[in-house]
Scaffold this active site. Structure first.
Site, PDB file in Angstrom:
ATOM      1  N   GLU A   1       0.855  -1.194   0.000  1.00 17.99           N
ATOM      2  CA  GLU A   1       0.000   0.000   0.000  1.00 17.99           C
ATOM      3  C   GLU A   1       0.884   1.234   0.000  1.00 17.99           C
ATOM      4  O   GLU A   1       2.076   1.139   0.271  1.00 17.99           O
ATOM      5  CB  GLU A   1      -0.884  -0.008   1.252  1.00 17.99           C
ATOM      6  CG  GLU A   1      -1.876  -1.153   1.274  1.00 17.99           C
ATOM      7  CD  GLU A   1      -2.687  -1.192   2.568  1.00 17.99           C
ATOM      8  OE1 GLU A   1      -2.565  -0.244   3.376  1.00 17.99           O
ATOM      9  OE2 GLU A   1      -3.421  -2.173   2.749  1.00 17.99           O
ATOM     10  N   PRO A   2       0.288   2.412  -0.260  1.00 20.15           N
ATOM     11  CA  PRO A   2       1.109   3.623  -0.249  1.00 20.15           C
ATOM     12  C   PRO A   2       1.805   3.826   1.095  1.00 20.15           C
ATOM     13  O   PRO A   2       2.911   4.330   1.164  1.00 20.15           O
ATOM     14  CB  PRO A   2       0.091   4.738  -0.499  1.00 20.15           C
ATOM     15  CG  PRO A   2      -1.034   4.079  -1.225  1.00 20.15           C
ATOM     16  CD  PRO A   2      -1.093   2.684  -0.710  1.00 20.15           C
ATOM     17  N   GLY A   3       1.159   3.371   2.179  1.00 17.00           N
ATOM     18  CA  GLY A   3       1.707   3.621   3.506  1.00 17.00           C
ATOM     19  C   GLY A   3       2.643   2.553   4.023  1.00 17.00           C
ATOM     20  O   GLY A   3       3.237   2.693   5.087  1.00 17.00           O
TER      21      GLY A   3
ATOM     22  N   GLU B   1       9.170  -8.711  -3.254  1.00 20.34           N
ATOM     23  CA  GLU B   1       9.193  -9.988  -2.524  1.00 20.34           C
ATOM     24  C   GLU B   1      10.053  -9.915  -1.259  1.00 20.34           C
ATOM     25  O   GLU B   1      10.656 -10.906  -0.853  1.00 20.34           O
ATOM     26  CB  GLU B   1       9.704 -11.122  -3.426  1.00 20.34           C
ATOM     27  CG  GLU B   1       8.742 -11.551  -4.501  1.00 20.34           C
ATOM     28  CD  GLU B   1       7.508 -12.216  -3.912  1.00 20.34           C
ATOM     29  OE1 GLU B   1       6.453 -11.574  -3.942  1.00 20.34           O
ATOM     30  OE2 GLU B   1       7.595 -13.354  -3.436  1.00 20.34           O
TER      31      GLU B   1
ATOM     32  N   GLY C   1      32.075   0.157 -20.852  1.00 24.53           N
ATOM     33  CA  GLY C   1      32.314   1.594 -21.011  1.00 24.53           C
ATOM     34  C   GLY C   1      31.194   2.265 -21.779  1.00 24.53           C
ATOM     35  O   GLY C   1      30.025   2.015 -21.521  1.00 24.53           O
TER      36      GLY C   1
ATOM     37  N   GLY D   1       5.356  -0.989   2.827  1.00 23.26           N
ATOM     38  CA  GLY D   1       5.889  -1.957   1.883  1.00 23.26           C
ATOM     39  C   GLY D   1       6.277  -3.199   2.644  1.00 23.26           C
ATOM     40  O   GLY D   1       5.556  -4.185   2.679  1.00 23.26           O
TER      41      GLY D   1
ATOM     42  N   THR E   1       1.952  -6.117  -9.754  1.00 19.86           N
ATOM     43  CA  THR E   1       2.317  -6.660 -11.055  1.00 19.86           C
ATOM     44  C   THR E   1       1.104  -7.312 -11.717  1.00 19.86           C
ATOM     45  O   THR E   1       0.458  -8.161 -11.100  1.00 19.86           O
ATOM     46  CB  THR E   1       3.447  -7.696 -10.899  1.00 19.86           C
ATOM     47  OG1 THR E   1       4.544  -7.038 -10.259  1.00 19.86           O
ATOM     48  CG2 THR E   1       3.898  -8.222 -12.247  1.00 19.86           C
TER      49      THR E   1
END
Lengths: 384, 407
Positions: B141-143, B385, B361, B145, B172
């Site tokens: 959720e936004p609040g 995960e 490079g 992880g 996903t």
């Protein structure tokens, strides 16, 4: 099928050696370090377990198990003490060289004594090139000449394994003036042959109970090991087996250090709680555990590949490099967990750290392992 | 005794999937990254090949699962085969891998927690072979992880229904999925014991899709925001049913969420291994094409050393994955090892792709050289995960057996 079970036979070896390491080896590890050798009483007890030739063929008196057995055995023995593990592998590198370079007759003659426990102090010393890089002919310090069908050795051996407590030496030598790997020969020299002088014992960072030192050869008559059709291949095989042993021992030392740190972190209190509850330290220990577990998986895979005939010396060198690098993180970090106490000899962690480092250096060092591995990677990918 | 021989099933799947990854997936990788999507024809090809149903148990209309034990004697190979397949698919392209139709990460919770009826409902959608179908797993959720206990999407009981309110992000395939496994809480003060998992189908009233995220990497994979506004879900869609949470399992939905990680983390780790291997192999090709010819020796020597380091780290990561998967197959508790494989493999993917870029490079800058894409793709493997930090917490709680009591 992919399987990480030790299996019944090896479990027995593992349990036996674990018991031995816990009750006999650890007890005596500091004492052995102090006196600079493994006490005879311990040698006798270990000889009774008949493990010297665990992965040697039966016709030379071995147990006939494959190399996976030695990988499990030496991890467990080095978990007890790395220096003692290396010392108790009395055939050592020299024994492997005889196995891969000798004729059947020579193998039986020089290796079968190990199958009799009463020969507990029978040892093979090995005189090799100075860097222990398998392809470094420039650092071969002993030269041979042949006179009238007999071979004679001249030169000085450095970091000679079992330099003064062995019964025979295995000696790597090149002809005078040659740097060609294909001309290398390996000889057997009796300890009491005239012309041999043992010099000073190495005083080193770790592995103090494993005796290494300087040996000088002056016109010493030697018996050539003449069973190998392809000396370079035999050389590589000797290294494959020896490096797997060294890798197992480094792994065993690292595991000992990690376990000690895990125990200590749960007991020691700082800022009102066990230090294991402090995340900075807990994360460090998690990383150590990941490296250890990964190192063992890689080592086991490599040992299995050797059994299947799929692994080159490059594969083994790469695995050894991975384990040496892991140990270089695990062991010093284990000291760090103990803080000042880790630095003090009252705890064994500083010893395991020194021994693990010494194992890596004695077997050639990370530079050599990665160099050998990179040669194979380049070859596999079509390079020169 | 320990051995590393692939079983015939493992060997077949590896060869088959490698061939598919090489001939079908890899050629699409860079274009999919540019356009942020995968062609429908490709998805349909997967469906026709049975990929969509590849992880659906036979009793719900799929074929026999590869590696599923036959009879009582044979041991399961599912986890090991899964790990081998994931490495090859991610080697082809990790973003396209996430597009593969099927239940995805929603599969394990349905299998672990769901009732037979719920499993049937969830897996039946994949019987349709005319369209691609997905399942999804909605936890973040936004609040929060990592801190799953801070879950704040609410589920309020109203008769036979639960009313869901809240927002889920970073899901996903969440937008196009036929169903999402949605985690919500019936009472925040209960902490983890209040967590419930719901099977929420696409057209459930009150459920809508928010924005589709733009990302650093994995651009061809859909990452969606899901919004629940008085979303009414019948109690039959509560995974496991109400009694599951009351009687059977202490810890309820949270424990279910955690248990699925034991299966999925080694798979995610295997994907990271596949990415690292892809970068390593591309690098070796590039060196052969551009470098070995006339360059000064010292720099070349350094490159060789870096190659050894990458090679041995990739192998170590792979065997950690295999070990965790093997433990899963033979029924040993593998939480610690699953986390070890995930933590290490993600770090290896980071190191290998980064070093490969440095060696190449300026050529490394170019998208057509693939490695810069892999570098962008891999970063999230140390985040989703369970972040690398969460993995390390999982690990040390199982190392410090005197202080914590986990298995």
């Amino acid at each position: 099928m992919i399987n990480f079970e030790v299996g019944e036979d090896l479990k027995l070896v593992q349990d036996t050696i674990h018991e031995f390491s816990l009750n006999e080896v650890r007890e005596i590890a500091r004492e052995a370090e102090k006196i600079g050798k493994v006490p005879e009483s311990l040698e006798k007890k270990y000889a009774e377990l008949s493990m010297f030739l665990i992965d040697y063929p039966e016709n030379v008196g071995g147990a006939g198990m494959d190399v996976r057995s030695s990988v499990v055995l030496y991890e467990e023995l080095a978990w007890g003490d790395p220096a003692i593990a290396l010392s108790l592998d009395t055939p050592g590198f020299g024994g492997l060289v005889i196995r891969f370079f000798g004729t059947d007759e020579q193998k039986v003659k020089y290796l079968s004594p190990f199958s009799d426990p009463s020969n507990f102090s029978y040892r093979i010393g090995s005189v090799w090139n100075r860097t222990f890089d398998p392809y470094d002919t420039e650092s071969v310090t002993v030269r041979y000449v042949s006179k009238g069908g007999k071979f004679f050795l001249n030169g000085t051996g450095y970091f000679v394994h079992n330099f003064d407590n062995d019964d025979i030496y295995v000696v790597l030598a090149l002809p005078e003036g040659s740097e060609d790997l294909k001309e290398l020969r390996v000889f057997i020299v009796k300890k009491e042959s005239p012309g041999i002088t043992t010099g000073r014992k190495d005083d080193k960072i770790g592995l103090l109970s494993f005796r290494t030192g300087v040996v000088e050869f002056k016109d010493v008559e030697a018996e050539v090991l003449s069973g190998s059709q392809d000396p370079v291949k035999s050389l590589e095989e000797s290294y494959i087996y020896f490096w797997l042993r060294i890798a197992s021992m480094i792994l065993g030392a690292s595991r000992a250090a990690l376990e000690y740190a895990i125990d200590y972190a749960q007991e020691r209190v700082a800022f009102g709680q066990p230090i294991a509850k402090h995340q900075g330290l807990a994360f460090m220990i998690s990383d150590m555990a990941i490296l250890l577990e990964g190192a063992r998986d890689y080592l086991w895979e490599t040992a299995w590949s050797v059994v299947e005939g799929k692994a080159s010396i490059g594969d083994v060198a790469a695995a050894l490099a991975q384990i040496a690098v892991a140990a270089d993180k695990i062991c010093p970090d284990a000291i760090q967990v103990l803080g000042g106490h880790g630095y003090i000899m009252d705890h064994p962690v500083e010893k395991w750290a020194r021994d693990a480092k010494a194992l890596s250096l004695l077997a050639g060092s990370l530079i050599v392992f990665e160099d050998v591995a990179s040669n194979y990677i380049v070859k596999e990918n079509g390079g020169k | 005794m320990f051995d590393f021989e692939l079983s015939p099933a493992m060997q077949n799947i590896r060869e088959m999937i490698h061939w598919f990854a090489k001939t079908e997936i890899r050629p699409l990788a860079i274009e999919a990254d540019r356009t942020h999507q995968v062609p429908r024809e490709f998805l349909m090809k997967l469906v026709k090949m049975g990929f969509g149903g590849g992880s659906i148990p036979g009793r719900f209309g799929g074929g026999k699962l590869l590696g599923e034990p036959e009879g009582k004697k044979k041991e399961s190979e599912i986890n090991r085969i899964g790990a081998i397949a994931m490495e090859e698919l991610a080697w082809g392209d990790p973003a396209i891998l996430l597009n593969i139709p099927g239940p995805g990460l929603g599969g394990p919770p349905v299998m672990i927690m769901g009732t037979p009826e719920q499993q049937k409902m969830a897996f039946e959608v994949f019987k349709d072979t005319e369209n691609p179908h997905w399942g999804a797993y909605a936890l973040t959720e936004p609040g929060f992880g990592s801190d799953v206990a801070a879950l704040s999407t609410t589920a309020v009981k109203d008769g036979d229904y639960y009313i869901l309110n809240g927002t889920k992000i970073f899901i996903t395939n969440g937008a196009r999925a036929d169903w999402n496994v949605v985690f919500a809480t019936i009472d925040k003060s209960l902490g983890r014991a209040g967590h419930r998992a719901f099977l929420v189908f696409k057209r459930t009233p009150g459920f809508k899709v928010g924005k589709i995220e733009q990302k650093m990497g994995l651009r061809a994979a859909e990452t969606a925001e899901l919004i629940f506004e008085d979303c009414r879900v019948h109690k039959d869609f509560l995974l496991g049913g109400e009694e599951y949470y009351e009687k059977k399992v202490k810890g309820g939905g949270f424990k279910g969420a955690m248990k699925t990680f034991d299966q999925t983390r080694p798979l995610v780790a295997a994907m990271a291994v596949g990415i690292a291997r892809a970068a390593y192999e591309r690098l070796v090709e590039w060196i052969n094409e551009n470098y070995m010819i006339n360059r000064p020796i010292p720099r070349y020597q350094r490159i060789r050393e870096l190659l050894v380091e990458m090679d041995r780290e990739i192998k170590t990561a792979r065997y950690l994955v295999w070990q965790a998967a093997w433990m899963g197959d033979v029924g040993k508790p593998n939480t610690k090892h699953a986390s070890m494989s995930k933590a290490y493999a993600a770090n290896v993917a980071q190191r290998v792709t980064s070093k490969a870029l440095e060696i190449m490079g300026r050529d490394g800058l170019e998208r057509d050289n693939l490695v810069e894409k892999l570098y962008r793709d891999q970063k999230v493997f140390d985040i989703f995960e369970g972040t690398g930090q969460i993995q390390r917490i999982v690990i040390y709680r199982r190392l410090f057996t005197k202080l914590y009591h986990y298995t």
